[in-house]
Design a protein around this motif. Structure first.
Motif, PDB file in Angstrom:
ATOM      1  N   TRP A  17      -2.286  16.473 -15.993  1.00 42.20           N
ATOM      2  CA  TRP A  17      -2.420  15.327 -15.094  1.00 42.20           C
ATOM      3  C   TRP A  17      -1.286  14.327 -15.253  1.00 42.20           C
ATOM      4  CZ3 TRP A  17      -4.913  15.831 -10.893  1.00 42.20           C
ATOM      5  CH2 TRP A  17      -5.999  16.703 -10.817  1.00 42.20           C
ATOM      6  N   ILE A  18      -0.709  14.280 -16.435  1.00 42.03           N
ATOM      7  CA  ILE A  18       0.507  13.466 -16.589  1.00 42.03           C
ATOM      8  C   ILE A  18       1.615  14.070 -15.731  1.00 42.03           C
ATOM      9  CG2 ILE A  18       2.345  12.802 -18.191  1.00 42.03           C
ATOM     10  CD1 ILE A  18       0.234  12.542 -20.362  1.00 42.03           C
ATOM     11  N   LYS A  20       2.669  24.335 -17.598  1.00 42.82           N
ATOM     12  CA  LYS A  20       3.037  25.702 -17.251  1.00 42.82           C
ATOM     13  C   LYS A  20       4.335  26.112 -17.941  1.00 42.82           C
ATOM     14  CE  LYS A  20       2.432  27.238 -13.101  1.00 42.82           C
ATOM     15  NZ  LYS A  20       2.521  27.413 -11.631  1.00 42.82           N
ATOM     16  N   GLY A  21       5.205  25.127 -18.218  1.00 43.55           N
ATOM     17  CA  GLY A  21       6.443  25.435 -18.916  1.00 43.55           C
ATOM     18  C   GLY A  21       6.186  25.926 -20.328  1.00 43.55           C
ATOM     19  N   LEU A  67       8.416  17.972  -3.993  1.00 46.65           N
ATOM     20  CA  LEU A  67       7.925  17.550  -5.306  1.00 46.65           C
ATOM     21  C   LEU A  67       6.442  17.191  -5.246  1.00 46.65           C
ATOM     22  CD1 LEU A  67      10.872  15.374  -6.697  1.00 46.65           C
ATOM     23  CD2 LEU A  67      10.094  17.590  -7.551  1.00 46.65           C
ATOM     24  N   ILE A  68       6.036  16.507  -4.183  1.00 45.63           N
ATOM     25  CA  ILE A  68       4.618  16.175  -4.025  1.00 45.63           C
ATOM     26  C   ILE A  68       3.792  17.445  -3.878  1.00 45.63           C
ATOM     27  CG2 ILE A  68       2.935  15.074  -2.504  1.00 45.63           C
ATOM     28  CD1 ILE A  68       5.035  12.928  -1.911  1.00 45.63           C
ATOM     29  N   SER A  69       4.320  18.415  -3.127  1.00 45.12           N
ATOM     30  CA  SER A  69       3.619  19.691  -2.973  1.00 45.12           C
ATOM     31  C   SER A  69       3.476  20.404  -4.311  1.00 45.12           C
ATOM     32  CB  SER A  69       4.378  20.585  -1.980  1.00 45.12           C
ATOM     33  OG  SER A  69       4.429  19.986  -0.701  1.00 45.12           O
ATOM     34  N   LEU A  70       4.538  20.370  -5.128  1.00 47.18           N
ATOM     35  CA  LEU A  70       4.478  20.995  -6.449  1.00 47.18           C
ATOM     36  C   LEU A  70       3.472  20.272  -7.341  1.00 47.18           C
ATOM     37  CD1 LEU A  70       8.272  21.688  -7.114  1.00 47.18           C
ATOM     38  CD2 LEU A  70       6.488  23.375  -6.693  1.00 47.18           C
ATOM     39  N   GLY A  71       3.400  18.951  -7.188  1.00 41.75           N
ATOM     40  CA  GLY A  71       2.419  18.185  -7.954  1.00 41.75           C
ATOM     41  C   GLY A  71       0.997  18.560  -7.556  1.00 41.75           C
ATOM     42  N   ALA A 120       0.080  21.407  -6.245  1.00 41.71           N
ATOM     43  CA  ALA A 120      -0.166  22.774  -6.718  1.00 41.71           C
ATOM     44  C   ALA A 120      -0.494  22.770  -8.216  1.00 41.71           C
ATOM     45  CB  ALA A 120       1.059  23.639  -6.449  1.00 41.71           C
ATOM     46  N   LEU A 121       0.195  21.920  -8.979  1.00 41.64           N
ATOM     47  CA  LEU A 121      -0.071  21.826 -10.400  1.00 41.64           C
ATOM     48  C   LEU A 121      -1.480  21.300 -10.658  1.00 41.64           C
ATOM     49  CD1 LEU A 121       0.851  22.008 -13.349  1.00 41.64           C
ATOM     50  CD2 LEU A 121       1.887  19.737 -13.082  1.00 41.64           C
ATOM     51  N   ALA A 122      -1.939  20.389  -9.793  1.00 43.38           N
ATOM     52  CA  ALA A 122      -3.284  19.829  -9.960  1.00 43.38           C
ATOM     53  C   ALA A 122      -4.359  20.901  -9.836  1.00 43.38           C
ATOM     54  CB  ALA A 122      -3.516  18.726  -8.928  1.00 43.38           C
TER      55      ALA A 122
END
Length: 213
Positions: free
Chosen positions: A76-77, A130-131, A198-202, A204-206
């Motif tokens: 979430w960070i 994920k990294g 970047l927002i889309s990647l954020g 997706a990460l959520a």
């Protein structure tokens, strides 16, 4: 060993060439500020690679898999940071950070701005769980348990970082070349496109869960 390292290098190249947050930042930095500025972001991303690989070697990836609290905290960070960066880029005025005269184009690099560019690329990587999990799963496939692990991790880290720097430099150069053909409105749309991604990647990460990685 040479064949294994060659295979690792090819896979690393494919992985790094896939556009991600640090690549998008390199493209945006190159388009707005030129290669000198983009270099600070590339340095930040390269150091973050070293941090992620060191963490994987120390077993942090395994800890993230087993600890729901730690995994969600880092996730979430990372989500918040990616979305915040994306919003900042969407709000960009498109103003170039280049000072132009008739002889050449120079990049003004105030220390605060250079530090900000470095910090963005560094933190966008180290706040993505994920990294850690990727390197934890990826690197052991190229390790020989009969040989010193520290030396092998250092070798793989050197190869991966070199490839990452090379690819991000190419993306930053692409952004810089684009701005030789475009004007301020071009920088604006590059920033907005990268911001939206970047927002889309954020987002997706959520949606990522521990069971998915």
């Amino acid at each position: 060993m040479e064949i294994s390292l060659f295979s690792f290098g090819l896979l690393a190249l494919v992985i790094v060439m896939t556009p991600g947050p640090t690549v998008l930042l390199a493209l945006s930095n190159g388009s707005r500020f030129g290669m000198a500025y983009a270099g600070y972001g590339i340095a930040g991303a390269a150091i973050s690679d070293g941090v992620l690989i060191a963490a994987a070697a120390l077993g942090l990836g395994a800890v993230l898999v087993t600890s729901a609290v730690l995994f969600n905290l880092v996730k979430w960070i990372g989500v918040a940071y990616l979305v915040w960066l994306g919003i900042q880029m969407l709000r960009s005025s498109g103003e170039l950070g280049l000072e132009t005269n008739r002889a050449n184009v120079r990049c003004a690099i105030p220390s605060r701005r250079a530090l900000a560019i470095f910090r963005k690329s560094f933190f966008v990587a180290v706040t993505n769980p994920k990294g850690y999990l990727f390197f934890t799963a990826f690197l052991p496939q190229f390790l020989n348990p009969m040989e010193p692990l520290l030396t092998q991790y250092a070798t793989l880290a050197g190869i991966f970082i070199a490839i990452d720097v090379m690819v991000m430099t190419a993306y930053a150069g692409l952004g810089t070349k684009a701005m030789q053909l475009l004007n301020d409105s071009g920088a604006l749309w590059i920033d907005r496109t990268c911001g939206a991604l970047l927002i889309s990647l954020g987002c997706a990460l959520a949606l990522v869960r521990r069971s998915d990685v």
